[in-house]
Motif scaffolding. Structure first.
Motif, PDB file in Angstrom:
ATOM      1  N   ARG A 170       0.847  -1.184   0.000  1.00  0.00           N
ATOM      2  CA  ARG A 170       0.000   0.000   0.000  1.00  0.00           C
ATOM      3  C   ARG A 170       0.884   1.237   0.000  1.00  0.00           C
ATOM      4  O   ARG A 170       1.841   1.303   0.758  1.00  0.00           O
ATOM      5  N   GLY A 171       0.552   2.184  -0.854  1.00  0.00           N
ATOM      6  CA  GLY A 171       1.319   3.417  -0.960  1.00  0.00           C
ATOM      7  C   GLY A 171       0.648   4.532  -0.178  1.00  0.00           C
ATOM      8  O   GLY A 171      -0.560   4.727  -0.287  1.00  0.00           O
ATOM      9  N   PHE A 172       1.434   5.255   0.604  1.00  0.00           N
ATOM     10  CA  PHE A 172       0.907   6.341   1.419  1.00  0.00           C
ATOM     11  C   PHE A 172       1.924   7.462   1.511  1.00  0.00           C
ATOM     12  O   PHE A 172       3.106   7.277   1.232  1.00  0.00           O
ATOM     13  N   CYS A 173       1.468   8.636   1.914  1.00  0.00           N
ATOM     14  CA  CYS A 173       2.358   9.771   2.115  1.00  0.00           C
ATOM     15  C   CYS A 173       2.913   9.730   3.533  1.00  0.00           C
ATOM     16  O   CYS A 173       2.147   9.680   4.498  1.00  0.00           O
ATOM     17  N   ALA A 174       4.222   9.759   3.658  1.00  0.00           N
ATOM     18  CA  ALA A 174       4.861   9.719   4.976  1.00  0.00           C
ATOM     19  C   ALA A 174       4.693  11.034   5.728  1.00  0.00           C
ATOM     20  O   ALA A 174       4.881  11.082   6.938  1.00  0.00           O
ATOM     21  N   GLN A 175       4.305  12.085   5.036  1.00  0.00           N
ATOM     22  CA  GLN A 175       4.136  13.386   5.689  1.00  0.00           C
ATOM     23  C   GLN A 175       2.744  13.539   6.306  1.00  0.00           C
ATOM     24  O   GLN A 175       2.615  13.904   7.466  1.00  0.00           O
TER      25      GLN A 175
END
Length: 132
Positions: free
Chosen positions: A72-77
Motif C-alpha cells: 500500500r502506498g501512502f504519504c509519509a508526511q
C-alpha cells in the motif's frame, strides 16, 4: 465502465501528486479490515495500468507490505492512503478520494461486504461479494 483519460490526484498535504494517463476502472468499495484500518472506513479504489500511472511528486511516498503479496502506498508526511498494489500484477489501484474532482467515476460494486464494520449498512443495490 472505465473513465477514459484517467485523472490527477494528490495526498492531503499535496506532497505526493500523481497522474493517470490511461483509463481508470469503475471503482469498487472494499470493506475488508485492512482497508478500514488504512482509511478509517471502507476504501474506494479504481484501477489503472502501471504504465499509465505517473508519480509527479513522490519524495514522501512510502510503500507498506500489508501482506505477502500486497503493498500500500501512502504519504509519509500526512499519512494519506493513495495506492494498493498486488505484487504479481501490472495494475495499481488508486484511492478514489485522492483524485481531483470531478472524477467522472461511478461506484460499481462492494467487495468483502461481509467484513464491513458494524456501525454502517450498505444501502444501495450494487453487486456485493464477501471476497474479491
Amino acid at each position: 465502465m472505465a473513465k477514459a483519460g484517467g485523472g490527477e490526484g494528490a495526498c492531503l498535504c499535496g506532497a505526493v501528486r500523481y497522474s493517470v494517463r490511461g483509463a481508470l476502472s469503475a471503482p469498487v468499495a472494499c470493506h475488508c479490515s485492512q482497508c478500514a484500518r488504512t482509511s478509517g472506513h471502507h476504501a474506494v479504489m479504481a484501477s489503472c495500468a502501471d504504465a499509465d500511472l505517473e508519480i509527479a511528486d513522490g519524495d514522501t511516498l512510502r510503500w507498506y507490505a500489508s501482506s505477502l503479496s500486497v503493498k500500500r502506498g501512502f504519504c509519509a508526511q500526512c499519512g494519506g492512503n493513495l495506492f494498493w498494489k498486488d505484487a504479481g500484477s501490472d495494475v495499481t489501484y488508486v484511492t478514489a478520494g485522492t483524485l481531483d474532482r470531478p472524477t467522472g467515476l461511478k461506484l460499481s460494486a462492494h467487495i468483502f461486504a461481509g467484513s464491513r464494520a458494524d456501525y454502517y449498512d450498505i444501502d444501495d443495490d450494487l453487486p456485493r461479494s464477501d471476497a474479491w
